[in-house]
Structure formats: C-alpha cells, structure tokens
Write an enzyme that holds these catalytic residues in place. Structure first.
Site, PDB file in Angstrom:
ATOM      1  N   GLU A 165       0.801  -1.224   0.000  1.00 55.38           N
ATOM      2  CA  GLU A 165       0.000   0.000   0.000  1.00 55.38           C
ATOM      3  C   GLU A 165       0.838   1.280   0.000  1.00 55.38           C
ATOM      4  O   GLU A 165       0.838   2.057   0.959  1.00 55.38           O
ATOM      5  CB  GLU A 165      -0.962   0.003   1.201  1.00 55.38           C
ATOM      6  N   GLU A 362      -5.637  -8.447   0.575  1.00 61.40           N
ATOM      7  CA  GLU A 362      -6.295  -8.109   1.842  1.00 61.40           C
ATOM      8  C   GLU A 362      -7.751  -7.827   1.552  1.00 61.40           C
ATOM      9  O   GLU A 362      -8.073  -7.163   0.560  1.00 61.40           O
ATOM     10  CB  GLU A 362      -5.722  -6.849   2.501  1.00 61.40           C
TER      11      GLU A 362
HETATM   12  O1  IFM Z   1      -4.589  -3.059   9.039  1.00 61.75           O
HETATM   13  C1  IFM Z   1      -4.453  -2.514   7.777  1.00 61.75           C
HETATM   14  C2  IFM Z   1      -3.271  -3.102   7.060  1.00 61.75           C
HETATM   15  O2  IFM Z   1      -2.106  -2.937   7.770  1.00 61.75           O
HETATM   16  C3  IFM Z   1      -3.110  -2.460   5.711  1.00 61.75           C
HETATM   17  N1  IFM Z   1      -4.330  -2.504   4.959  1.00 61.75           N
HETATM   18  C4  IFM Z   1      -5.533  -2.063   5.615  1.00 61.75           C
HETATM   19  C5  IFM Z   1      -5.681  -2.758   6.947  1.00 61.75           C
HETATM   20  C6  IFM Z   1      -6.977  -2.293   7.640  1.00 61.75           C
HETATM   21  O3  IFM Z   1      -6.953  -0.929   7.859  1.00 61.75           O
END
Ligand code: IFM
Length: 468
Positions: A165, A362
């Site tokens: 990210e 994710e």
């Molecule tokens: O917890 C975070 C993660 O570290 C990165 N992506 C989003 C998740 C939720 O906010």
C-alpha cells in the site's frame, strides 16, 4: 448457482510485522518509525504501540498450528526491516533473519506457502532520520535490504511483495499525518510515492535473482473504486481526481504509462508541485526511473475494503468530499460494506492494465464483537462481509479476471495503526491480556470454504448473540 472456485485458487490470510509481532526490543531489532510515532502524545487513539500486540514473535509456532487447523494454504506476512537492519543499512542481523527463517520452515512443515511482504510500513527510524522515503538514497537502501532477505529466504518463499500500500505510506504518512512519520507536506508525499515505486522496480530483478524457480514477485496496492454521487460535472471531476490520486498515480507508472498529467495538475493546484510541472519531466524522475518502475511483475496484489462516493465542491464548501455511507452498512472503521465494488475493481484493473495475475491480498472488516457466554465469537457481520466479497471474487473470475487467490485480512485481531487496539479485523479473536486466541465463527466458515473450494452459505455458522 453454487460459487465454486478453480481448483488451483489459493486461499490464505494476512498479517503484518508491526501489527502482530510484539517483542520490539528482541534480538537486536532497531526502532522503526512506528515506535516513534506511537510514542507521540495523541497520535494513537488508545495511546498504545506495537510492543505487546499478538506476541507472535514468541508464539509463532502455536500460530502456525492455528493456521494449519484453519486449512490455510498460504500465509501473507511481512518482514520487519528493523529486525534485519536495525539502522536500515549494513549487513543483516543474524537473529532477525533467523526468526523469519524459522517461521518460513514452520509454515512449510505444515504445507502452508509463505507469501512475504518486505515493507509493510515499519521502516527503521535511523533511515527515516537520514532522509527516509522522501530521499532518493532510501531507494538503494531498500534494494539492499530486499537482497539480504531474498538471499536468505529465496530458496523457500513462493511469493514476494515489495511494498504494501504505497498510497498509505505516502499519503497517510507524509500528506495528512495520520500515520508514521506524521508529516503534513504534499511535496514530500509525492517524493515518497516515487521512491517507493522506484525501489519496487529496482528490487524486482534483485529478488528474482535469489528467488526459487517459479516464485512470483509483485507489489500490493490498496485500490478504491470511486463512484460519482450524481451525474453533475462537479461530481464527475471529484471522481476523476479521487481515482487519479488513489489508483492511477500508482497503477499507471507500474504498467508503463508514466505518471498521469491530470494528477500532476491536481498536485500543482494543491501546492505539491511547482506551476508548469509536466508529468513527463518531473525533476525527481531521473532518466530510466519510469522504465525501472514498469519492470514486468508476476502479479498485482489488490487490497480492497470499500468504495468511495465522490462529490464535488459545493457552494460554501470548497472541498471535494467522499460521501458518508449509511450507518447500517458501515464497519467499525466507518467504511461502507460494498462487495460489488470488489468485482468492479478487479474487472477494471484487468481490463485496463492486464496484469499477468491478480490476488486479493487483503479484504476484511473491523467489528468489535466480543466472545459470548458460550465462549465463542459470533461475528455474523464479518461472516456476511466475507460471504459477499468472496462471491464478488467468484463473479470477477467468471468475467475473465485472472484472480489467483484471496487473503483474508486479518488472521488475528491486531494493532490497527492510529486506532491502536480499538479495531478488530481478525478471523481469530485475541485477548491481549492473556494472549488467548479464539477462532471466530467467520474463521470456522472460512475453514470450510477453503475445504470445499466454494462460497458456502453462512446459515448455521453465525449467531446473532453479541454481534450488533
Ligand atoms: O490493518 C491494515 C493493514 O495494515 C493495511 N491494509 C488495511 C488494513 C486495515 O486498515
């Protein structure tokens, strides 16, 4: 119609180092920017830091056992850079490397493929003090670090991700100051984004050199599909701008299109770049940078949580805003539950950029649902969230998207950055006082989904007790 996935579809769950490991002083680990940021008064909602977290550094064997009970085929985790290079430079720290070596072996013993992320935000503090991501020198430092890790683990790791990210690091860390290091400077955020992308591109061939045959190398972006609040030109422009800053600024250069001029214009408007800046002649983009960033990757990882409804400036309000979703369809993060956004996003990315493969690296929801009287965690809302989003993945595959796997976020309740321990994303409940782990109803459902290779009905898994 049953939603059955292809036989080789990969099922996993994800975590990151600072969010679960704890043991911040163990075995020569140096401080990271998150240690420093978390110590800043008011920076973290509950005033906590990652020192305890899930105590995974010491309990990793037990945790791998739990992963195996859930039937996970892959585990996506990140390496803490300050465990490997406590100051961000110099030779690898043997004790830090040994930890990940043991973790990788423990996973493989249980038949779980390690999916390694090199940078999930915890850059060494010393490296930040020497300039950090806004400084070009950090690019080489990252490539050196990637090489150290790839040399040590490359013979066993199935898949590599350079950065998790980049938008969050650049924007939350350097532009709006909600994340470490807490800067508020658009220009530094733009430099950060470029150096993250460049270090990714330069690290890819270095990782490949040490990776086992067939291992994949790629990057993970948090992409957010935008929708206009209405048909008005102002809302259309708000959408263009949102999509540009959030999605295209990263995807376009990664897939050989360079930086988008309209986003450069937005940056000029916001004071982050000088008047007259041109996307094809940005002073911090050196000859060869764009070619390096566009080094072909084996996959693109997408982290998806929600969509954005974009609204243009209104009279009396010069800001473009993201509309608030209705209360009843929000998670504890305030994010709208919108599964079809995932399908739309996957299809759009596939059609626009044609990555070789895509993973949902994710996806998940924060709900605080505590254990009930029966000792179980009846997280029906999370169950429904996963059910909807896995359905969206299935639909995207049916539309031709080369989606190769899915990682639930997160395996455990963990440290949710500026929210501390107040948000719970886990399939597994963690009692932070006792470190007891309780697989939630969603975990039992996900285990059965993995075994069946199909999006199962949620009936019989959830229970309305405690989940409101
Ligand atoms: O917890 C975070 C993660 O570290 C990165 N992506 C989003 C998740 C939720 O906010």
């Amino acid at each position: 119609m049953p939603k059955i996935f292809p036989k080789d579809f990969l099922w996993g769950a994800a975590t990151s180092s600072y969010q679960i490991e704890g043991s911040l002083d163990a075995d020569g680990r140096g401080p990271s920017v998150w240690d420093t940021f978390a110590a800043r008064p008011g920076a973290i909602e509950d005033g906590t830091d990652g020192r305890g977290a899930c105590d995974h550094y010491r309990r990793y064997r037990q945790d791998v056992g739990l992963m195996s009970e859930l039937g996970l085929q892959a585990y996506r985790f990140s390496i803490a850079w300050p465990r490997i290079q406590p100051t961000g430079r110099g030779p690898g720290n043997a004790a830090g490397l040994d930890f990940y070596d043991r973790l990788v072996d423990a996973l493989l013993e249980k038949g779980i493929e390690p999916y390694v992320t090199l940078n999930h935000w915890d850059i060494p503090q010393a490296l930040h003090d020497a300039g950090g991501w806004p400084a070009r020198g950090t690019v080489k430092a990252f490539v050196d670090y990637a090489e150290i890790v790839a040399r040590r683990l490359g013979d066993r790791v199935a898949s590599w991700c350079t950065h998790n990210e980049p938008w969050c690091i650049s924007h939350l860390g350097f532009v709006n100051g909600e994340h470490a290091p807490g800067d508020k400077d658009l220009h530094r955020g733009i430099l950060t984004s470029h150096h993250l992308l460049l270090s990714h591109g330069l690290a890819v061939p270095v990782i490949r050199e040490h990776a086992k045959p067939g291992a994949d190398v790629g990057i993970v972006l948090n992409l957010v599909p935008g929708f206009p609040a209405s048909n008005s030109p102002a809302d259309a422009d708000a959408l263009r701008r949102f999509d540009g800053m959030f999605n295209r600024w990263y995807c376009d250069p990664l897939f050989g299109r360079g930086y988008p001029q309209d986003v450069v214009d937005d940056h000029i408007h916001d004071g982050g770049l000088p008047e007259g800046s041109r996307a094809d002649a940005l002073p911090f983009v050196h000859p060869g940078d764009l070619e390096a960033i566009a080094t072909p990757i084996d996959y693109l990882g997408i982290n998806y949580y929600s969509r954005a409804i974009c609204r243009g400036p209104e009279e009396g309000n010069a800001e473009r805003i993201i509309a608030e979703p209705p209360e009843d369809i929000k998670t504890d993060m305030g994010w709208e539950v919108y599964p079809d956004g995932l399908r739309r996003l996957l299809v759009d990315v596939h059609q626009t950029y044609r990555p070789k493969a895509l993973y949902v690296t994710e996806n998940g929801a924060a709900y605080a649902t505590p254990p009930s009287d029966d000792g179980r965690v009846h997280d029906t809302r999370r169950l429904n969230y996963f059910h909807g989003h896995l359905g969206a993945c299935h639909d995207a595959i049916a539309e031709g998207v080369p989606l190769a796997g899915y990682f639930a976020w997160s395996l455990f309740d963990n440290y949710e950055w500026a929210f501390g321990y107040t948000k719970r994303f886990g399939l597994v409940w963690v009692d932070y006082d006792t470190q007891e782990r309780i697989p939630k109803d969603s975990a039992r459902w996900y285990r059965d989904v993995i075994a069946a290779g199909e999006v199962l009905d949620v009936d019989g898994y959830g229970d309305s007790r405690g989940d409101s």
